[in-house]
Design a protein around this motif. Structure first.
Motif, PDB file in Angstrom:
ATOM      1  N   GLU A  91       0.847  -1.205   0.000  1.00  0.00           N
ATOM      2  CA  GLU A  91       0.000   0.000   0.000  1.00  0.00           C
ATOM      3  C   GLU A  91       0.877   1.248   0.000  1.00  0.00           C
ATOM      4  OE1 GLU A  91      -3.127   1.904  -0.674  1.00  0.00           O
ATOM      5  OE2 GLU A  91      -3.441  -0.197  -0.177  1.00  0.00           O
ATOM      6  N   LYS A  92       0.596   2.187  -0.894  1.00  0.00           N
ATOM      7  CA  LYS A  92       1.379   3.422  -1.026  1.00  0.00           C
ATOM      8  C   LYS A  92       0.583   4.674  -0.666  1.00  0.00           C
ATOM      9  CE  LYS A  92       4.955   1.313  -2.793  1.00  0.00           C
ATOM     10  NZ  LYS A  92       5.970   0.869  -1.871  1.00  0.00           N
ATOM     11  N   ASP A  93      -0.743   4.589  -0.701  1.00  0.00           N
ATOM     12  CA  ASP A  93      -1.599   5.743  -0.429  1.00  0.00           C
ATOM     13  C   ASP A  93      -1.539   6.089   1.058  1.00  0.00           C
ATOM     14  OD1 ASP A  93      -3.460   7.772  -0.723  1.00  0.00           O
ATOM     15  OD2 ASP A  93      -5.177   6.408  -0.558  1.00  0.00           O
ATOM     16  N   ALA A  94      -1.138   7.319   1.376  1.00  0.00           N
ATOM     17  CA  ALA A  94      -0.960   7.744   2.763  1.00  0.00           C
ATOM     18  C   ALA A  94      -2.273   7.711   3.546  1.00  0.00           C
ATOM     19  CB  ALA A  94      -0.359   9.143   2.809  1.00  0.00           C
ATOM     20  N   GLU A  95      -3.363   8.103   2.908  1.00  0.00           N
ATOM     21  CA  GLU A  95      -4.658   8.104   3.595  1.00  0.00           C
ATOM     22  C   GLU A  95      -5.104   6.676   3.925  1.00  0.00           C
ATOM     23  OE1 GLU A  95      -7.679  10.376   1.631  1.00  0.00           O
ATOM     24  OE2 GLU A  95      -6.296  12.034   1.255  1.00  0.00           O
ATOM     25  N   LYS A  96      -4.906   5.785   2.991  1.00  0.00           N
ATOM     26  CA  LYS A  96      -5.274   4.373   3.211  1.00  0.00           C
ATOM     27  C   LYS A  96      -4.422   3.771   4.335  1.00  0.00           C
ATOM     28  CE  LYS A  96      -6.994   0.325   2.136  1.00  0.00           C
ATOM     29  NZ  LYS A  96      -7.699  -0.415   1.213  1.00  0.00           N
ATOM     30  N   ILE A  97      -3.142   4.123   4.365  1.00  0.00           N
ATOM     31  CA  ILE A  97      -2.262   3.639   5.426  1.00  0.00           C
ATOM     32  C   ILE A  97      -2.725   4.164   6.779  1.00  0.00           C
ATOM     33  CG2 ILE A  97       0.100   3.696   6.332  1.00  0.00           C
ATOM     34  CD1 ILE A  97       1.064   3.734   3.405  1.00  0.00           C
ATOM     35  N   GLU A  98      -3.139   5.420   6.826  1.00  0.00           N
ATOM     36  CA  GLU A  98      -3.650   5.993   8.080  1.00  0.00           C
ATOM     37  C   GLU A  98      -4.904   5.252   8.543  1.00  0.00           C
ATOM     38  OE1 GLU A  98      -2.457   8.209  10.249  1.00  0.00           O
ATOM     39  OE2 GLU A  98      -0.656   8.275   9.009  1.00  0.00           O
ATOM     40  N   LYS A  99      -5.789   4.915   7.611  1.00  0.00           N
ATOM     41  CA  LYS A  99      -6.989   4.150   7.956  1.00  0.00           C
ATOM     42  C   LYS A  99      -6.613   2.778   8.502  1.00  0.00           C
ATOM     43  CE  LYS A  99     -10.520   6.046   4.898  1.00  0.00           C
ATOM     44  NZ  LYS A  99     -11.465   5.731   3.834  1.00  0.00           N
ATOM     45  N   LEU A 100      -5.643   2.131   7.882  1.00  0.00           N
ATOM     46  CA  LEU A 100      -5.204   0.816   8.338  1.00  0.00           C
ATOM     47  C   LEU A 100      -4.565   0.888   9.723  1.00  0.00           C
ATOM     48  CD1 LEU A 100      -3.724  -0.515   4.982  1.00  0.00           C
ATOM     49  CD2 LEU A 100      -5.785  -1.360   6.132  1.00  0.00           C
ATOM     50  N   ILE A 101      -3.791   1.938   9.969  1.00  0.00           N
ATOM     51  CA  ILE A 101      -3.175   2.115  11.288  1.00  0.00           C
ATOM     52  C   ILE A 101      -4.248   2.355  12.342  1.00  0.00           C
ATOM     53  CG2 ILE A 101      -1.724   3.659  12.683  1.00  0.00           C
ATOM     54  CD1 ILE A 101       0.049   4.010  10.202  1.00  0.00           C
ATOM     55  N   SER A 102      -5.230   3.187  12.026  1.00  0.00           N
ATOM     56  CA  SER A 102      -6.296   3.445  12.994  1.00  0.00           C
ATOM     57  C   SER A 102      -7.116   2.187  13.259  1.00  0.00           C
ATOM     58  CB  SER A 102      -7.193   4.600  12.545  1.00  0.00           C
ATOM     59  OG  SER A 102      -7.883   4.262  11.374  1.00  0.00           O
ATOM     60  N   HIS A 103      -7.335   1.377  12.221  1.00  0.00           N
ATOM     61  CA  HIS A 103      -8.041   0.108  12.414  1.00  0.00           C
ATOM     62  C   HIS A 103      -7.210  -0.836  13.296  1.00  0.00           C
ATOM     63  CE1 HIS A 103     -10.757  -3.192  11.657  1.00  0.00           C
ATOM     64  NE2 HIS A 103      -9.720  -3.946  11.306  1.00  0.00           N
ATOM     65  N   GLY A 104      -5.913  -0.855  13.077  1.00  0.00           N
ATOM     66  CA  GLY A 104      -5.031  -1.669  13.900  1.00  0.00           C
ATOM     67  C   GLY A 104      -5.047  -1.235  15.359  1.00  0.00           C
ATOM     68  N   ASN A 105      -5.089   0.072  15.592  1.00  0.00           N
ATOM     69  CA  ASN A 105      -5.175   0.573  16.970  1.00  0.00           C
ATOM     70  C   ASN A 105      -6.506   0.197  17.608  1.00  0.00           C
ATOM     71  OD1 ASN A 105      -2.618   1.751  17.222  1.00  0.00           O
ATOM     72  ND2 ASN A 105      -3.303   3.574  16.122  1.00  0.00           N
ATOM     73  N   PHE A 106      -7.571   0.204  16.812  1.00  0.00           N
ATOM     74  CA  PHE A 106      -8.874  -0.226  17.306  1.00  0.00           C
ATOM     75  C   PHE A 106      -8.836  -1.694  17.710  1.00  0.00           C
ATOM     76  CE2 PHE A 106     -12.941  -2.283  16.316  1.00  0.00           C
ATOM     77  CZ  PHE A 106     -13.755  -1.648  17.232  1.00  0.00           C
ATOM     78  N   VAL A 107      -8.233  -2.526  16.885  1.00  0.00           N
ATOM     79  CA  VAL A 107      -8.118  -3.952  17.188  1.00  0.00           C
ATOM     80  C   VAL A 107      -7.294  -4.154  18.455  1.00  0.00           C
ATOM     81  CG1 VAL A 107      -7.134  -6.134  16.357  1.00  0.00           C
ATOM     82  CG2 VAL A 107      -8.456  -4.697  14.816  1.00  0.00           C
ATOM     83  N   LYS A 108      -6.232  -3.378  18.605  1.00  0.00           N
ATOM     84  CA  LYS A 108      -5.390  -3.462  19.803  1.00  0.00           C
ATOM     85  C   LYS A 108      -6.198  -3.144  21.063  1.00  0.00           C
ATOM     86  CE  LYS A 108      -2.356  -0.330  21.085  1.00  0.00           C
ATOM     87  NZ  LYS A 108      -1.210   0.579  21.142  1.00  0.00           N
ATOM     88  N   LYS A 109      -7.014  -2.100  21.003  1.00  0.00           N
ATOM     89  CA  LYS A 109      -7.848  -1.738  22.150  1.00  0.00           C
ATOM     90  C   LYS A 109      -8.886  -2.818  22.442  1.00  0.00           C
ATOM     91  CE  LYS A 109      -7.360   3.214  21.563  1.00  0.00           C
ATOM     92  NZ  LYS A 109      -8.015   4.465  21.175  1.00  0.00           N
ATOM     93  N   GLU A 110      -9.445  -3.416  21.403  1.00  0.00           N
ATOM     94  CA  GLU A 110     -10.421  -4.487  21.588  1.00  0.00           C
ATOM     95  C   GLU A 110      -9.784  -5.707  22.259  1.00  0.00           C
ATOM     96  OE1 GLU A 110     -13.815  -4.831  20.859  1.00  0.00           O
ATOM     97  OE2 GLU A 110     -13.692  -2.663  20.715  1.00  0.00           O
ATOM     98  N   ILE A 111      -8.586  -6.064  21.856  1.00  0.00           N
ATOM     99  CA  ILE A 111      -7.894  -7.199  22.466  1.00  0.00           C
ATOM    100  C   ILE A 111      -7.590  -6.900  23.928  1.00  0.00           C
ATOM    101  CG2 ILE A 111      -5.744  -8.540  22.442  1.00  0.00           C
ATOM    102  CD1 ILE A 111      -5.773  -8.261  19.387  1.00  0.00           C
TER     103      ILE A 111
END
Length: 82
Positions: free
Chosen positions: A42-62
């Motif tokens: 993935e090269k799109d900066a906005e898409k990467i930011e969305k993926l990082i925020s989703h990853g942080n959400f998953v981390k909080k859920e765990i």
């Protein structure tokens, strides 16, 4: 902090959380690795930011699941209805 370092930090944090995973560390590690590899090009900066925020959400859920598991264990231990 650059996006690359944030992704690596997220990966390390999730890997650390996986040590207590109910199905085992290897199961968690393989699934986590596959999820990160799926988006490695993935090269799109906005898409990467969305993926990082989703990853942080998953981390909080765990983390929440682990806290809930500890709470239920303590509740059963001290407030058994026998």
């Amino acid at each position: 902090m650059s996006q690359r370092s944030r992704v690596i930090d997220l990966y390390k944090n999730l890997l650390h959380l996986g040590k207590d995973w109910p199905k085992g560390y290897n199961f968690f590690r393989e699934r986590l690795h596959a999820a990160f590899l799926k988006n490695k090009d993935e090269k799109d900066a906005e898409k990467i930011e969305k993926l990082i925020s989703h990853g942080n959400f998953v981390k909080k859920e765990i983390e929440t699941l682990y806290v809930l598991k500890k709470y239920r264990t303590l509740k059963r231990r001290y407030y058994d209805n026998n």
